[in-house]
Scaffold this active site. Structure first.
Site, short mmCIF file in Angstrom:
data_model
loop_
_atom_site.label_atom_id
_atom_site.label_comp_id
_atom_site.label_asym_id
_atom_site.label_seq_id
_atom_site.Cartn_x
_atom_site.Cartn_y
_atom_site.Cartn_z
N LYS A 55 -16.86 5.13 -0.88
CA LYS A 55 -15.78 5.61 -0.18
C LYS A 55 -15.82 7.12 0.36
O LYS A 55 -15.34 7.25 1.51
CB LYS A 55 -14.43 5.35 -0.61
CG LYS A 55 -14.05 3.99 -0.81
CD LYS A 55 -13.58 3.24 0.46
CE LYS A 55 -12.76 1.88 0.21
NZ LYS A 55 -12.59 1.49 1.41
N SER A 305 -20.70 -1.41 -5.43
CA SER A 305 -19.76 -0.61 -4.60
C SER A 305 -18.98 0.39 -5.14
O SER A 305 -18.48 1.47 -4.78
CB SER A 305 -18.82 -1.43 -3.56
OG SER A 305 -17.92 -2.17 -4.29
#
Length: 404
Positions: A55, A305
């Site tokens: 992110k 992720s």
């Protein structure tokens, strides 16, 4: 290949901007997954990225491209945790004040980490969508710039740098599996990869309890679903973004869903076999390989992720994963309340090769007769066959087992 709002050149520019900011995360070979699917499997370790997930890539690109006047007003974001930390870290690096709205059930370590990076944290609502609404309201009231977690061209371009790195690290990649929440990562990876290698398959993976994309793709436009409770809180998004839906529709080959059991098994595999700590949302790509081991053209890259997981949740998920893998048993049974009965039971479990993790012993309960005691057992076993051997052995000895 391009999208009306995001182009391959935007991803390359984001890559240049991030050169001295993010970690070029490793691509690690997984022997156990390679044996499972019958071809090479690699893990793209964004769980080892700064702030614990991909992110920060999109957040930094978005905030860096604000004007000085915009940054002076501060930024505001909404997130279950990873986008929050990415925005907080990026804002700190760029000298910008950040306020982050998070659901009230957000994991405590993610809340504390976001604060530690310098952001003000406001807890509101029960879902990411509730937090999004509150963050947008705050932006309107204060003039702070809203940093969307996925539905913005700069965010998508930043996340797409993961795809550029994969192509550089493994030029002959055949399939990439990637978690999908709002879709920023999958859209960016799809754009970067398909622009250079159109034949590479990109597969998005959602938790089946929070899967807005299959319904949206079937309808041809973003639709709203109410996410159920899922351990994969990081991808529990009720509506795809407009930009990301469009891109995933054209650039991602398919979006599949995986169960809570498969997610927990994938997390357990990463911890045991690859020595990597990954959060439930972060293992979605691995979970797809476990669910459909022969459906993906190797070499395969599964994107991990994120790795921000509450230790308490980790312990529960691991137990869930052990149970799903047939290596954990929990049940109750009743014993005669006399000396030696519990010792006899434990001795019998030792004979059967079960490892007793925990024993609860109840003697005063209205449900029990005066001469009864109830025992709650938590056992570790060697696999499904051993599980059945333990249960069969106990039943043969006359014990009545109670599950649920």
């Amino acid at each position: 290949m391009a999208h009306p709002q995001v182009t391959y050149d935007d991803v390359v520019a984001a890559h240049d901007l991030l050169q001295d900011v993010v970690v070029r995360t490793p691509l690690l070979h997984s022997r156990v997954l390679s044996e499972l699917i019958g071809g090479p499997v690699y893990l793209k370790c964004e769980n080892l990225q700064r702030a614990g997930s991909f992110k920060v890539r999109g957040a930094y690109v978005r905030i860096a491209r604000l004007s000085e006047e915009e940054r002076s007003r501060g930024v505001v974001a909404a997130s279950a945790g990873n986008h929050a930390q990415g925005v907080a870290l990026a804002s700190g690096l760029l000298g910008c004040k950040a306020t982050v709205f998070m659901p009230q059930g957000a994991p405590l370590p993610k809340i504390e980490a976001t604060r530690a990076y310098g952001a003000d944290v406001v807890l509101t609502g029960t879902t990411v969508d509730h937090a999004l609404a509150a963050a947008k309201e705050h932006a309107e009231e204060t003039g702070a710039v809203f940093i969307h977690p996925f539905d913005h061209a700069d965010i998508v371009a930043g996340q797409g740098t993961v795809g550029l790195e994969i192509l550089d690290q493994l030029p002959d990649v055949g399939t990439i599996t990637v978690a999908v929440g709002g879709g920023g990562l999958a859209a960016g990876v799809g754009l970067a990869v398909k622009s250079m290698r159109p034949g590479v398959r990109v597969v998005g993976v959602q938790a089946e309890r929070a899967a807005a994309y299959p319904a949206s793709l079937a309808a041809g436009h973003p639709v709203v679903v109410e996410p159920a409770s899922t351990m994969a809180d990081g991808i529990a998004v009720g509506r795809p973004g407009d930009i990301t839906f469009d891109m995933i529709h054209y650039l991602v080959d398919s979006v599949v869903t995986v169960s809570e059991e498969t997610l927990s098994q994938a997390l357990l595999l990463c911890l045991e076999r690859t020595k990597l700590v990954v959060e439930p949302a972060g293992v979605a790509g691995v979970a797809a390989l476990l669910r459909w081991p022969h459906a993906f053209e190797p070499p395969v890259v599964a994107v991990l992720s994120g790795g921000n997981i509450d230790p308490l949740l980790l312990s529960r998920v691991l137990r869930h994963g052990l149970s799903a893998a047939g290596r954990y048993l929990a049940f109750r049974l009743r014993l005669p309340d006399r000396p030696g009965a519990l010792a006899t039971l434990l001795g019998r479990l030792a004979d059967l090769g079960a490892n007793v993790l925990d024993v609860g012993h109840e003697r005063v309960d209205p449900r029990l007769h005066l001469d009864e005691a109830e025992v709650l057992l938590h056992l570790e076993t060697k696999g499904p066959v051993h599980c059945e051997e333990v249960l069969t052995g106990l039943r043969r000895d006359g014990y009545k087992l109670i599950f649920g």
